[in-house]
Every structure is written in C-alpha cells, then in structure tokens.
Enzyme design. Sequence first.
Site, mmCIF file in Angstrom:
data_model
loop_
_atom_site.group_PDB
_atom_site.id
_atom_site.type_symbol
_atom_site.label_atom_id
_atom_site.label_comp_id
_atom_site.label_asym_id
_atom_site.label_seq_id
_atom_site.Cartn_x
_atom_site.Cartn_y
_atom_site.Cartn_z
ATOM 1 N N GLY A 140 0.811 -1.202 0.000
ATOM 2 C CA GLY A 140 0.000 0.000 0.000
ATOM 3 C C GLY A 140 0.847 1.256 0.000
ATOM 4 N N GLU B 237 8.441 5.640 7.255
ATOM 5 C CA GLU B 237 8.173 5.531 8.700
ATOM 6 C C GLU B 237 8.063 6.894 9.364
ATOM 7 O OE1 GLU B 237 10.759 2.019 10.337
ATOM 8 O OE2 GLU B 237 11.806 3.031 8.703
#
Lengths: 782, 159
Positions: free
Chosen positions: A504, A737
């Site tokens: 994704g 992240e």
Amino acid sequence: MKRETKTIEKTMPKLAPTVIPVAEDLKVVGKSMPKIDTLGKATGAAKYVSDLKLHGVIYGKLLRSPHAHAKIVSINTQKAENLKGVRAVITHKDAPRVLFGECGVEDAYLLPDRARFVGDEIAAVVADSEQLAEKALELIEVKYEPLPAVFSSEDALNPEAPIIPPPEVCDSNLLPGLTRSNLKEWGDVEKGFENSDHIFEATCYTRFIQHMPIEPRGCTAQWDGEKITVFVPSQRPFEYRRSIAKVLGLPENKVKLVSPLIGGSFGSKYQGRYAIIAAFLARKTGKPVRFDFTKEEDMLSKMRQTATHEVKMGLKKDGTFSAIDGRITTASGGYNWSHNSEAVLPLNGLFRCPNIKFESRSLYTNHPTTGEWRGVNNGPMTFAVGQLVDRISEELGFKNPVEFIKKNHIQTGDECSSLWEREGVLLSSCGLDECLERGAEAIGWDKKWKGWKTPVRTEGSKRIGMGVAAMTHHSGPAVFSSSAVVHLNTDGTANFLTPVMESGQGATTTQAQILAESSGVPFKDIHVVFSDTEVTPLDPRGQVGSVSAHVTGLATKLAGEDLRQQVLERFADLISVKPEALDIEEGKIYVKEDTEKSITLKELMEKSRFGLTPVIGRGSTTCPNWPQKARNFGVHFGEVEVDIETGELKVLQYVAAHDVGKAINPTIVAGQIEGAAAMGLSWALSEELIFDEDGKALNLSNQDYKIFTAVDCPKIIPIIVEPGDPLGPYGAKAFGEAPSIPVPACIANAIYNAIGIRFMELPITPEKILKALKEGKKEYPS
Amino acid sequence: MSSQQKPKITLKVNGKSYEADIDLHRTLLEVLRDDLDSNLTGAKYGCGHGECGACTVLIDGKAVLSCLTLALAVNGREIETIEGLAENGKLHLLQEAFNSNGAIQCGFCTPGFILTAKSLLDENPEPDEEEVREYLKGNLCRCTGYVKIIEAVLTASKG
C-alpha cells in the site's frame, strides 16, 4: 556482557555542503501518476494471500501454550493423528534442530520444547478442513512444567531471573549485539556535562503496541518434489526464503517465495514460524498447506517492545548542546526480533552536539515476539527527546520551542554517524528549516502561540494548546542493498522485475516511475513483476527501515539507464550516428539535432527479433553511506483541545511537514504522511497491548485495542518539503516511517501547552488526563 | 436437521443466481468467498467479529457485516458485493473517486469502505464531512488516516 565502546570526535562541518540541484526537466518523476495496483483493489479483483485457492489444499492450525514460560515435559499426538481427515501432526520432536529468526537474531526453532510466552506455538496440525484441524488440536495431550516467568525488563535483569533464550543463543536475558544491547560514545560525555551550564533529565515510558494491519497474516505452501513454493505476505521475502531454506535443509534456489499484495504491514509481516511450518508440512504430506490466522493470532504474532527511555541533556548558557546521554531499556519478549538501534537517531542525529552517549539494553521477557513497528524504537525515544527539548526551551528562556529547534538542529555537512555508518560520514542534506517554516505557517503558529504556560485559548472547560516536535530517520539503513532487472519485449513494452513488495506504500508505482524516467520507456508500457524470489532480483534485507525509494530506486535508475544506453546504441548503429547524438522520450528515440530521424521502441524491438541481442537492463547497488549519508527529517505541529472536566482530548489541527528529498509521486507521498501521522496519533492517544500478571494478553481484538476511526482522526495536513539530495534517485529520500515518529512528542507538548502537565508515558488517555489534573502535579506519572 | 445434513442455499449475488450445499453454521462471508462456484473474494476476513468492516456487502442497498451474518438467514436474498458495482466495465463514481485520488493504499479495507459509502450516498446524497466520518466510523483503515477516503466520498457525492 562485553560492551563495545568507540570514541570519535564529533566534528562540525569541514566541507562546504554540496547539494546537487534536482533536475527540473523530469517527465514522469515528480508527477502523481495513477497507481498501478489500485484499480483491482477498487473492483475486488486484487488478490491477497487469503484469496489464493490451490486445488487440494489442506488446512493448518497451531497449538498455543497457555503458560508464559513452561517446559514441554511430554506431548502425545496419537489421538489427534488418529482423527479421520487429519493428515499430519508435528511437534518439537519432528522439527529440525535449526535456529532461525529476524533482524539479526536467530533464537527460534521450528517448534520449541519450551514455551516462552502465552500463545507460543508448540505444535501444528494439518487436516482436510479448518474445523477438523481445530478439533485435532484439542486432542493433543501436553504435559507442561510451568517455569518462573519474568514480565519486565527490571525483573529480567535480576541475576536470579530465569533465563529465557536457549543457552546456544545467549546465556543471559540481556542480549548483546550492535542493535540489541550496546554502548557507544562520540566525544567525551563526562567532560561535556562538566562543561554544561544547565543539565536536564527525563524518563519516559512507552508500551507494547501492535501494528493492526487490516489483513491478518496467512500463507499457502506447496511442494513439487523438488521445490517449495510459499505464498506469504512479507516485507522481507529474501530473508524469509533464507530461513525456510535453512530450516528445511534446501538450497535457496529450491525455495520460491512469492509475496502477493499485502493488506498492510508496518513492520508486522516479516517472518514467523507459520510459513516455515507450512512448507515443512507441505513437503511431509505432499499436499498444499494453508494457514489462516485469526485476528487474535495475528495480534499475538508481533508487537513493539515496552521501553524505558532515560535522557540527560547538558546545555551551555547560549542555549546550545554540550552533552546528550540517552539509554533505552526494552522488554523484548520471548523472541527478540527487534532492533533498539534506531533509538540513537533522535539523540545524535537531530541536534548539533559534540558529546553524545547511547546505551541500549534489550531484555528477553515472557511476552510475545517483539519486532519492528513503524519507526522501530525511534518514535518512542523521540517521545522522550521531543518533550525534554520542549521543557529545555521553556526553562532556558527561548521565545518558543520552534526557536530552539531552529537554533540547534543538525545541518547539511555535519558528521552524522549513528550505529550503522562509519565514523566521519557527513549528512547529505537537511530540509528542517523549510519544514519548520512551512509547518509553522500552516498551523498559524505566530498567531496562535501565546507564550509558555498559556493555552492558545480557553472555551469553558476546554483548554486549547499547541505543540511542535522534530524528527529524523534513516533514508535507507546504511547496510542495505537492492537490485532491478528490466526486459524489453518484441513490441517495445517492458517487463520490470523488482524485489519490492506492495503493501500500500506505492513502491511498485514509485519504482515504475523511476524506471520510466531513466529509461524512456513510457510508464504505461511498464509491467511490474514484484516480490517473487525465483524471478525478481536479490534484495537481501527487504523493504524495511524506509529504504525502497532511496536504495531500490537507485538500482532501478541504474537498470533504466542501462536499458536506455543499449537502445540508443542500437539505433545509433542502425543509422550510423554516435549514441550521444540521440535521446529517448516516451518510447521514441530521436536524433537531437534532427527529430524527424526517429524510431519507436516498438519498431526498434521488432527489427531486433532476428540476430540482435535481447535488451536487458540491470542495476545493483548498496545504500550510499560514504562519504555522505542521507537522512529524512520532519516537523509536526499539533493543536489539541483538552476538556478538563472529562479528560477528553480532541486533535483540532495537525500539520506534518516532511523533508523527502524529492517526491517521486506527490499523491503517494502525501498519503504516506497522512497515514503514518494518523497511526502515530492513534498510538499516542489510544493504543496499548495489556497483559495480566500471568502474561496473558487481554485485549486481542479491535474492540478492546482501539485504533483511530474516521471520527477520531483529524484532517491531517501534509507538507512536502523537497530540498533535493545528492545521493537518492532524482534527489529522493525514503521516508515511509517518518511521519509516525514525532507524533507522541508533538501531542504531549500540545497537551502541556493546554493544561501545564507533561505526560511521561503513552498512551495518553482521558482517564490519565483526568487523574493527572486531579493530582495537580507537573508530570504524569509523577 | 441432523448435523450431517448440508442444507441448500440459494443466493442472488450481483444479479447472478447461485446454489450450494453448505454447513449450517457458515457465515455469509464464508459462503461468498468459499462455497459458491464463483470468484468473489472482494469481501474480506479482517477480524471475524464485525469490528473492522472489511467484510461489508450490501443487502437491499444497506451495508451489512457478512462475517456476522449467518448465511442461511439470508437464503434467497439479493446480495451486492464490490465485484458487482461496476456496470459493463464502467466504474461506479465511488470506485472512480477512490481509484484516482490516492484513497487506496493497501486496499484491504477498500471494498468495505466503497460499499458502506454507497449505502450512505443512497440514503443521503449530499453529506457533509462530519456525516461522512460518522457513517464510516465502523470501517477501519490503518494506511490512509482516512483523509483521502473522506475526500473521495465527498467527490463522488458531487457527481
């Protein structure tokens, strides 16, 4: 435990920063090209691992220990094996005695003879249906000898504590290693504190949390007599293949691991016993074996550690750093599959400071396996650092916390070695100033900030406060590497073989854009084949640690340039010009000085069918880590409303500004910022895996472990900052992240601005807010 | 019925009739995904407890959690899954909006969101942002932060 101590001079810049300007004439990179995987996801055609149905498949289930720590004295599977429809039952007696694991630690056997947490997998059954397999589990007779267990890092450190890892792995609960328990120093921290005019300390606590992807894990394995094929969602296909091959005693080229589209991972889907058990049973029974985890099992499979963060900072009168000392101590579960090394990044990679010390202690405890959660332990340590820095800004008399960050942050060209890089490496680029400026503007900082200890505004029982926090993270961990291969077909279309997985984050689209830009093959003519270890080229470590846009992207760019050179040379040869006289755009090769002289890739490859070598582009690279290293940066601004009567907190506004070097696909980048920031908000305000005194997880469901819903999430405003970078493809940094990392610090700082209380542990819930307000202290827990 | 008997279920899914002999306890989700002679894997198992919305299908145009629906309880009914939304290859406005604005990342929650949003727009063709968030709060997404999902629903509502 022998500790490594290295001391180097933390230098200020010697070289003038050399940032290569980003190319302005890009055709595909920098555009929000339509994502190549989403149409099937919108129509239901997209297949995930649970949607794959092999003919003749049999179903596996795992028997789980009810004890947190127990020896298996005896295990009798006869009744289970005799149940009609059961094909095989295996225990540690059948399992090869070969260790495997993750993130540099191999501490697990295929099936153990000693359970290390409640839910540890101790036997496996395959049967003709799921119901039969479940029935067979109940017929397995296990005699356990419960052993003393430890449930905290403090208890695990006790010399009397039971030792959890097998003796062949480690003789102590404190696991040594660069990314586990380690000590490193830059400069001289003791001298640095002696020379400080002000010293500040704080201790913060972060708890076990789960990734909660919407897709629970599962796999299907089959054996054809020679080769194992495993379909399993994994961010580390080549590492998982290596483990499967190792445990089954097969060469790596006889193990094919395919990671289909992944329904969310965030660090949760790396390895695990289940696919190795499935492969083992597929070979044993000769039938395809399928495992489907329930949501409860999926939540038990991996979590981020509970951690204590102790930070001490020394500053001079002028408000600059003299010394930073930080220590992270983690309760790392029964299988220690997570790094602590990223916790160094906010300590030595965010602010300029000549003397820095970092210590990490990673302890085995009788909890489920711990592993990487988005940002690893950077976010938790940033929670401590971001709040301490906020407090320091106030006490040293800075106008506001933004001024402190602006004055002290690391700059392009600074020495920036962490645990992974060679000492002396210099930071390649830093977009923090632009993040600060644009983020502050977007939230209206100047208008809203009323000063320290003054909420932005008050409305009845509601206090509105604003906070800020900065972060840094890897753009490609230094020891990573990747590759890419692209074939041109006879009709001019391309087959692009890339090791990236697609969970994704848009890696397949991003890589295809880089390939289109570097090769001249039109984006629409690129077919992406991804994460199949038999077919796609090697990427030893996988898509973890924020890496694919930067490192795999470089390999893809090389492959594209290689292909481009070959087709230019071929046409040059055909029309007797030099290749330098040619260019290619959107699949058309032309003479620069005479654009009428041209050929399409389709025409060229049609001509090439007879007697000319096939056109194959290839690229292979390591993460650039000398003499410069890339890091990504970000600054978050949050505005919260705290109701002092109910303790309820609402996030009114949230701005996340991120230095991504160059956004290959701005829509994908914005989506990553929004999604990761939302994950960070949910973590900060809602999430904790709770265990009882016997080590049993109590909230293994969406109902009891709440992640943010559409009514909890504010409209997050992403700001994409593109300073360029000399190392990444077209200046890109990897950063998937990053936007989850500064969120808890930002929110905690906003809460402090609203109600004058600093929360030293996560999550920050309404109950804790109310309790803290009643206690009337400056910190919670006090 | 004895436990050995496998009752027959008849369902009309996306306009097509299906028949199958199924176990008594099968959920609608299991029947759609595994028991019919079809390729209907769009509805997903996310939690099995009706807490995530990934299993959402439409019955009489209303969003229903198929993991909590006993299949035999909807015997004979008409079900709409994500696979039935596009007509003659033309995407529904919601599918188009989700696909083109970045509202889809891992996509595991997407069929559930699209169908729930369809149920919303059929009831309330011009919702505001708050109404959209409220209606969709039973569908969990871990990837997007809901930002582009809300935008996609609002875009689709404007035609």
